[in-house]
Design a protein around this motif. Structure first.
Motif, mmCIF file in Angstrom:
data_model
loop_
_atom_site.group_PDB
_atom_site.id
_atom_site.type_symbol
_atom_site.label_atom_id
_atom_site.label_comp_id
_atom_site.label_asym_id
_atom_site.label_seq_id
_atom_site.Cartn_x
_atom_site.Cartn_y
_atom_site.Cartn_z
ATOM 1 N N THR A 68 -27.642 -98.443 -56.988
ATOM 2 C CA THR A 68 -27.443 -97.002 -56.779
ATOM 3 C C THR A 68 -27.051 -96.340 -58.093
ATOM 4 O OG1 THR A 68 -26.682 -97.428 -54.524
ATOM 5 C CG2 THR A 68 -26.147 -95.292 -55.455
ATOM 6 N N PHE A 69 -27.602 -95.165 -58.345
ATOM 7 C CA PHE A 69 -27.235 -94.420 -59.549
ATOM 8 C C PHE A 69 -27.111 -92.938 -59.208
ATOM 9 C CE2 PHE A 69 -31.807 -94.647 -59.386
ATOM 10 C CZ PHE A 69 -32.248 -93.414 -59.821
ATOM 11 N N HIS A 70 -26.460 -92.207 -60.079
ATOM 12 C CA HIS A 70 -26.241 -90.778 -59.896
ATOM 13 C C HIS A 70 -27.108 -90.010 -60.885
ATOM 14 C CE1 HIS A 70 -22.761 -91.587 -57.354
ATOM 15 N NE2 HIS A 70 -22.438 -92.514 -58.222
ATOM 16 N N PRO A 71 -27.571 -88.829 -60.504
ATOM 17 C CA PRO A 71 -28.370 -88.043 -61.444
ATOM 18 C C PRO A 71 -27.508 -87.515 -62.587
ATOM 19 C CG PRO A 71 -27.859 -86.736 -59.522
ATOM 20 C CD PRO A 71 -27.362 -88.126 -59.246
ATOM 21 N N GLU A 72 -28.124 -87.312 -63.715
ATOM 22 C CA GLU A 72 -27.406 -86.729 -64.846
ATOM 23 C C GLU A 72 -27.265 -85.220 -64.660
ATOM 24 O OE1 GLU A 72 -27.785 -86.745 -69.673
ATOM 25 O OE2 GLU A 72 -28.608 -88.414 -68.525
ATOM 26 N N TYR A 73 -28.259 -84.610 -64.019
ATOM 27 C CA TYR A 73 -28.265 -83.176 -63.774
ATOM 28 C C TYR A 73 -28.679 -82.910 -62.327
ATOM 29 C CZ TYR A 73 -28.595 -83.166 -68.850
ATOM 30 O OH TYR A 73 -28.369 -83.389 -70.175
ATOM 31 N N SER A 74 -28.089 -81.891 -61.719
ATOM 32 C CA SER A 74 -28.503 -81.484 -60.378
ATOM 33 C C SER A 74 -28.577 -79.967 -60.257
ATOM 34 C CB SER A 74 -27.534 -82.053 -59.332
ATOM 35 O OG SER A 74 -26.219 -81.590 -59.556
ATOM 36 N N HIS A 75 -28.600 -79.275 -61.386
ATOM 37 C CA HIS A 75 -28.605 -77.815 -61.373
ATOM 38 C C HIS A 75 -29.880 -77.231 -60.769
ATOM 39 C CE1 HIS A 75 -30.535 -78.831 -65.223
ATOM 40 N NE2 HIS A 75 -31.236 -77.744 -65.017
ATOM 41 N N GLN A 76 -30.972 -77.999 -60.761
ATOM 42 C CA GLN A 76 -32.222 -77.500 -60.202
ATOM 43 C C GLN A 76 -32.090 -77.241 -58.700
ATOM 44 O OE1 GLN A 76 -31.862 -80.373 -61.879
ATOM 45 N NE2 GLN A 76 -33.379 -80.552 -63.490
ATOM 46 N N ILE A 77 -31.221 -77.984 -58.042
ATOM 47 C CA ILE A 77 -31.035 -77.853 -56.602
ATOM 48 C C ILE A 77 -29.757 -77.089 -56.267
ATOM 49 C CG2 ILE A 77 -30.688 -79.143 -54.456
ATOM 50 C CD1 ILE A 77 -32.381 -81.373 -55.756
ATOM 51 N N PHE A 78 -28.677 -77.350 -56.983
ATOM 52 C CA PHE A 78 -27.366 -76.820 -56.627
ATOM 53 C C PHE A 78 -26.878 -75.683 -57.514
ATOM 54 C CE2 PHE A 78 -27.438 -81.157 -54.992
ATOM 55 C CZ PHE A 78 -27.127 -80.908 -53.665
ATOM 56 N N GLY A 79 -27.675 -75.238 -58.450
ATOM 57 C CA GLY A 79 -27.260 -74.131 -59.310
ATOM 58 C C GLY A 79 -26.654 -74.613 -60.610
ATOM 59 N N ASP A 80 -26.456 -73.689 -61.531
ATOM 60 C CA ASP A 80 -26.014 -74.014 -62.884
ATOM 61 C C ASP A 80 -24.665 -74.720 -62.944
ATOM 62 O OD1 ASP A 80 -28.317 -72.995 -63.961
ATOM 63 O OD2 ASP A 80 -27.451 -71.015 -64.392
ATOM 64 N N ASP A 81 -23.773 -74.433 -61.998
ATOM 65 C CA ASP A 81 -22.460 -75.068 -62.044
ATOM 66 C C ASP A 81 -22.450 -76.463 -61.424
ATOM 67 O OD1 ASP A 81 -22.867 -74.159 -59.495
ATOM 68 O OD2 ASP A 81 -20.945 -73.111 -59.326
ATOM 69 N N GLU A 82 -23.536 -76.862 -60.775
ATOM 70 C CA GLU A 82 -23.680 -78.199 -60.177
ATOM 71 C C GLU A 82 -22.510 -78.545 -59.260
ATOM 72 O OE1 GLU A 82 -24.353 -80.651 -63.670
ATOM 73 O OE2 GLU A 82 -26.503 -80.260 -63.568
ATOM 74 N N VAL A 83 -22.155 -77.583 -58.422
ATOM 75 C CA VAL A 83 -21.049 -77.740 -57.484
ATOM 76 C C VAL A 83 -21.520 -77.333 -56.101
ATOM 77 C CG1 VAL A 83 -18.767 -76.859 -56.835
ATOM 78 C CG2 VAL A 83 -19.264 -77.358 -59.217
ATOM 79 N N ALA A 84 -21.141 -78.115 -55.100
ATOM 80 C CA ALA A 84 -21.409 -77.772 -53.711
ATOM 81 C C ALA A 84 -20.087 -77.394 -53.059
ATOM 82 C CB ALA A 84 -22.042 -78.953 -52.981
ATOM 83 N N PHE A 85 -20.102 -76.366 -52.260
ATOM 84 C CA PHE A 85 -18.918 -75.922 -51.548
ATOM 85 C C PHE A 85 -19.159 -76.004 -50.047
ATOM 86 C CE2 PHE A 85 -15.091 -73.812 -50.654
ATOM 87 C CZ PHE A 85 -15.332 -72.956 -49.593
#
Length: 111
Positions: free
Chosen positions: A39-56
């Motif tokens: 298992t690995f984590h993405p380096e970037y997720s801003h394409q899906i979750f926005g520039d701050d890469e935070v889910a609320f």
């Protein structure tokens, strides 16, 4: 002022870094499903979750996205320990994790 700090603490419980919350895995063999070493984590997720890469809106959020190595069939699963139910002043909760279709597990043949 104390109310603001209490609200910020409560809001922070339902925020998470989406790079850490997202788990990706390429499955070659049935044993790979239980192997956390693949298992690995993405380096970037801003394409899906926005520039701050935070889910609320979710506490303990874990997004699992697994692909089979042969044909890249996907398994998409969202887990969390709690979902925000409170109404917060000036904060609108939106569903930031969407499943566009009902996703069935393509890994059921291996289990």
């Amino acid at each position: 002022m104390a109310d603001v700090n209490a609200m910020e603490k409560k809001l922070a419980e339902y925020k998470c870094d989406t790079n850490e919350a997202t788990c990706l895995k390429l499955v070659r063999f049935p044993d790979d499903l239980d192997d956390d070493g693949t298992t690995f984590h993405p380096e970037y997720s801003h394409q899906i979750f926005g520039d701050d890469e935070v889910a609320f809106g979710y506490k303990g959020l874990q997004i699992q996205l697994y692909y089979t190595a042969g044909n890249l069939s996907t398994l998409f699963k969202v887990k969390y320990s709690a979902k925000v139910k409170d109404t917060f002043d000036c904060v609108e909760v939106r569903n930031s994790v969407h499943t566009p279709l009902h996703v069935e597990s393509y890994f059921s043949i291996y289990i």
